[in-house]
Design an enzyme around this catalytic site. Structure first.
Site, PDB file in Angstrom:
ATOM      1  N   GLU A  86       0.373 -10.495   3.787  1.00 34.52           N
ATOM      2  CA  GLU A  86       0.606  -9.554   4.897  1.00 34.52           C
ATOM      3  C   GLU A  86       0.451 -10.249   6.246  1.00 34.52           C
ATOM      4  OE1 GLU A  86      -0.744  -5.319   2.887  1.00 34.52           O
ATOM      5  OE2 GLU A  86      -2.252  -6.514   3.890  1.00 34.52           O
TER       6      GLU A  86
ATOM      7  N   GLY B 144      -5.708  -3.417  -0.560  1.00 30.53           N
ATOM      8  CA  GLY B 144      -4.875  -3.633  -1.753  1.00 30.53           C
ATOM      9  C   GLY B 144      -4.811  -5.103  -2.151  1.00 30.53           C
TER      10      GLY B 144
ATOM     11  N   GLY C  30       0.833  -1.204   0.000  1.00 32.20           N
ATOM     12  CA  GLY C  30       0.000   0.000   0.000  1.00 32.20           C
ATOM     13  C   GLY C  30       0.865   1.251   0.000  1.00 32.20           C
TER      14      GLY C  30
ATOM     15  N   ASP D  24      -6.174  -0.391   6.682  1.00 37.44           N
ATOM     16  CA  ASP D  24      -7.313   0.373   6.173  1.00 37.44           C
ATOM     17  C   ASP D  24      -8.123   0.995   7.309  1.00 37.44           C
ATOM     18  OD1 ASP D  24      -6.899  -0.225   3.341  1.00 37.44           O
ATOM     19  OD2 ASP D  24      -7.184  -2.275   4.025  1.00 37.44           O
TER      20      ASP D  24
ATOM     21  N   ASP E  68       3.780  -2.218   8.264  1.00 40.87           N
ATOM     22  CA  ASP E  68       2.749  -2.363   7.224  1.00 40.87           C
ATOM     23  C   ASP E  68       1.604  -1.394   7.483  1.00 40.87           C
ATOM     24  OD1 ASP E  68       1.253  -3.283   5.104  1.00 40.87           O
ATOM     25  OD2 ASP E  68       1.019  -5.330   5.853  1.00 40.87           O
TER      26      ASP E  68
ATOM     27  N   THR F  42       1.259   3.874   2.042  1.00 40.13           N
ATOM     28  CA  THR F  42       2.000   4.267   3.243  1.00 40.13           C
ATOM     29  C   THR F  42       3.263   3.413   3.377  1.00 40.13           C
ATOM     30  OG1 THR F  42      -0.186   4.644   4.216  1.00 40.13           O
ATOM     31  CG2 THR F  42       1.711   4.819   5.694  1.00 40.13           C
TER      32      THR F  42
HETATM   33  C1  A5P Z   1      -2.997  -3.900   1.384  1.00 38.52           C
HETATM   34  O1  A5P Z   1      -3.679  -5.080   1.113  1.00 38.52           O
HETATM   35  C2  A5P Z   1      -3.540  -3.239   2.603  1.00 38.52           C
HETATM   36  O2  A5P Z   1      -3.603  -4.032   3.708  1.00 38.52           O
HETATM   37  C3  A5P Z   1      -2.801  -1.939   2.857  1.00 38.52           C
HETATM   38  O3  A5P Z   1      -1.876  -2.059   3.878  1.00 38.52           O
HETATM   39  C4  A5P Z   1      -3.838  -0.962   3.176  1.00 38.52           C
HETATM   40  O4  A5P Z   1      -4.789  -0.983   2.119  1.00 38.52           O
HETATM   41  C5  A5P Z   1      -3.309   0.442   3.396  1.00 38.52           C
HETATM   42  O5  A5P Z   1      -3.053   1.074   2.192  1.00 38.52           O
HETATM   43  P1  A5P Z   1      -2.642   2.594   2.112  1.00 38.52           P
HETATM   44  O6  A5P Z   1      -1.368   2.734   2.885  1.00 38.52           O
HETATM   45  O7  A5P Z   1      -2.435   2.842   0.637  1.00 38.52           O
HETATM   46  O8  A5P Z   1      -3.747   3.419   2.668  1.00 38.52           O
END
Ligand code: A5P
Length: 240
Positions: A112, A106, A36, A93, A90, A38
């Site tokens: 994860e 994502g 993602g 959401d 990590d 971040t």
């Molecule tokens: C990926 O599958 C997610 O668990 C991400 O860690 C989550 O969607 C956070 O994404 P952003 O950092 O883009 O908000």
């Protein structure tokens, strides 16, 4: 990227991702690298530190993150070559004050969760909008195998009803004809729940349904969260 091209939420994400390296990472660490936007700020910052001499190795939680890490010059290894990791950083959401999370926006939730639980410590990197009193406004992703997915969906609906969530709306990500496939070749069912009263019970129940590979509730996994704010600061919740 200059601040003029970033939204306040993106500045907050960058603040969490960048601060995480300085705060938690030391030379010699084996790291889980989240997915993602971040996490990608964190990986690019890690790459800068590697170029400056930091000695770390990372395990990516998605093919996307593997690519970002390669471009940033972060050395990568296979999880099974490294054994237990020191730390996973990590995104999420949603996260509540007990550090329970919804992840998988994502579609990377399976790798994860494997990587996070293979780590001694896990720190969630989030912008301030992700901190909630109760999980569930963000649709809960559930990764299921393609075979018999409609039968699996019915089982999920039954379980949700038993949790008082009989009005849940479930959609297959990408649509039934062109479903999105995860890095493991499975599909994602997004469950619009509204509010989850018992995340700990729900995650256990979901994972007992045949056909469910993993769900996006991460309970008892994060040790801390680093929360970024639009003013560019980041503050820790919990203690890593
Ligand atoms: C990926 O599958 C997610 O668990 C991400 O860690 C989550 O969607 C956070 O994404 P952003 O950092 O883009 O908000």
């Amino acid at each position: 990227m200059s601040d003029e091209t970033l939204s306040p939420q993106d500045i907050a994400k960058r603040a969490a991702g960048v601060a995480a390296i300085d705060r938690y990472v030391t030379s010699g660490m084996k790291l889980g690298l989240g997915s993602g936007s971040t996490s990608h700020w964190m990986v690019r910052t890690l790459g800068e530190q590697v170029r400056a001499g930091l000695d770390v190795v990372g395990v990516p939680t998605s093919t996307d993150t593997a690519e970002v890490a390669r471009q940033a010059g972060v050395p990568l290894a296979d999880l099974d070559e490294l054994g237990e990791l020191d730390l996973t950083l990590d995104g999420a959401d949603e996260i509540d004050r007990q550090l329970r999370m919804i992840k998988g926006g994502g579609a990377c939730l399976l790798w994860e969760k494997i990587v996070a639980t293979a780590s001694r410590r896990m720190v969630a990197l989030v912008d301030d909008k992700k901190l909630v009193d109760r999980l569930g406004a963000f649709p809960l992703p559930v990764e299921v195998v393609r075979f018999g997915w409609r039968a699996t969906q019915r089982q999920i609906e039954r379980l949700l009803a038993a949790h008082g969530l009989e009005r849940a709306e479930i959609t297959i990500r990408g649509g039934p004809t062109t479903p999105l496939l995860t890095d493991s070749g499975n599909i994602i069912l997004d469950c619009r729940l509204g509010a989850i009263a018992d995340p700990d019970g729900l995650t256990v129940g979901l994972n007992t349904i045949p056909g469910v590979v993993e769900n996006g509730l991460f309970c008892g996994i994060a040790d801390a969260a680093l929360i970024g704010y639009p003013d560019g600061t980041a503050r820790e919740l919990g203690s890593a």
